[in-house]
Design a protein around this motif. Structure first.
Motif, PDB file in Angstrom:
ATOM      1  N   SER A  59      -0.709   4.958   8.881  1.00 40.76           N
ATOM      2  CA  SER A  59       0.179   6.099   8.430  1.00 40.76           C
ATOM      3  C   SER A  59      -0.914   7.209   8.449  1.00 40.76           C
ATOM      4  N   THR A  60      -2.156   6.984   8.351  1.00 40.60           N
ATOM      5  CA  THR A  60      -3.024   8.219   8.202  1.00 40.60           C
ATOM      6  C   THR A  60      -3.432   8.784   9.633  1.00 40.60           C
ATOM      7  N   PRO A 102       0.834  -1.205   0.122  1.00 40.60           N
ATOM      8  CA  PRO A 102      -0.043  -0.100   0.068  1.00 40.60           C
ATOM      9  C   PRO A 102       0.931   1.275  -0.191  1.00 40.60           C
ATOM     10  N   ALA A 103       0.197   2.240  -0.581  1.00 40.97           N
ATOM     11  CA  ALA A 103       0.931   3.861  -0.513  1.00 40.97           C
ATOM     12  C   ALA A 103       0.700   4.388   1.029  1.00 40.97           C
ATOM     13  N   THR A 160       3.629   9.946   3.031  1.00 45.23           N
ATOM     14  CA  THR A 160       4.925  10.149   3.436  1.00 45.23           C
ATOM     15  C   THR A 160       5.101   9.621   4.813  1.00 45.23           C
ATOM     16  N   MET A 161       4.263   9.329   5.558  1.00 45.18           N
ATOM     17  CA  MET A 161       4.370   8.719   6.651  1.00 45.18           C
ATOM     18  C   MET A 161       4.563   7.453   6.535  1.00 45.18           C
ATOM     19  N   TYR A 162       3.949   6.566   5.614  1.00 44.90           N
ATOM     20  CA  TYR A 162       3.923   5.199   5.504  1.00 44.90           C
ATOM     21  C   TYR A 162       5.265   5.057   4.769  1.00 44.90           C
TER      22      TYR A 162
END
Length: 199
Positions: free
Chosen positions: A155-156, A149-150, A174-176
């Protein structure tokens, strides 16, 4: 595009490594390896922010210079950067000369510097799915690049928590990428020599 690739050393790796020696070293030694510590995580946050819209290999090649001009990503030092430092960084061809990203790195450093010791580490790792460095328990190890996944719920949520504290350039994608690179998740593909045995 194939998802796995066997290198000249006969090790099978995630295909995104390609033929680049520095990418191969990063894949083998850093990507997916648990990384702890406020300063180290601040550096990753900054570099992932600079990477937005660019390839990661570009950042890797420039990382030594980034470390030099950003004082080893010491939050206390970077937090004290002023307008002259911004102009100095904007004129340095050895880094990504993006004013918004430079200013965000400085303001993010001030936020980290104001946190208690270990607080950034604890905050970020609290969003890692499962135990430290484990993949999300509800999805199997990816077999193809398309299975990775992106963005994830974790990450959200991490992005939201950081934004609420005033951090910038910390979007969910970016956080993922940060979670992958710091070993909060392990997205080495099935068949890659670096895939953990538990997957």
């Amino acid at each position: 595009m194939t998802s796995l690739r066997t290198g000249p050393d006969e090790l099978t790796r995630c295909a995104w490594v390609g033929d680049d020696g520095e990418y191969r070293r990063y894949h083998d030694e850093e990507w997916g390896v648990p990384l702890r510590g406020d300063r180290a995580l601040f550096e990753k946050m900054a570099l992932e922010g600079f990477q937005a819209g660019l390839s990661w290999i570009t950042i890797l090649r420039k990382r030594p210079r980034f470390r030099e001009v950003f004082a080893g990503f010491d939050p206390a030092i970077v937090a004290a950067f002023g307008a002259d430092d911004v102009e100095r960084l904007m004129s340095d061809a050895g880094i990504i000369r993006n004013r918004a990203k430079i200013e965000a790195t400085i303001s993010n450093a001030a936020l980290v510097h104001a946190m208690a010791d270990g607080e950034l580490d604890g905050l970020m790792w609290s969003f890692a799915p499962g135990s430290a460095g484990a993949r999300a328990s509800d999805r199997p190890r990816p077999r193809e690049l398309g299975d990775v996944p992106a963005v994830t719920a974790e990450s959200t949520a991490l992005s939201k928590a950081l934004r609420e504290r005033g951090f910038r350039f910390v979007g969910p994608t970016t956080m993922y990428a940060l979670m992958q690179s710091t070993g909060m998740v392990d997205d080495h593909l099935a068949g890659c020599w670096r895939a953990r045995v538990d997957g």
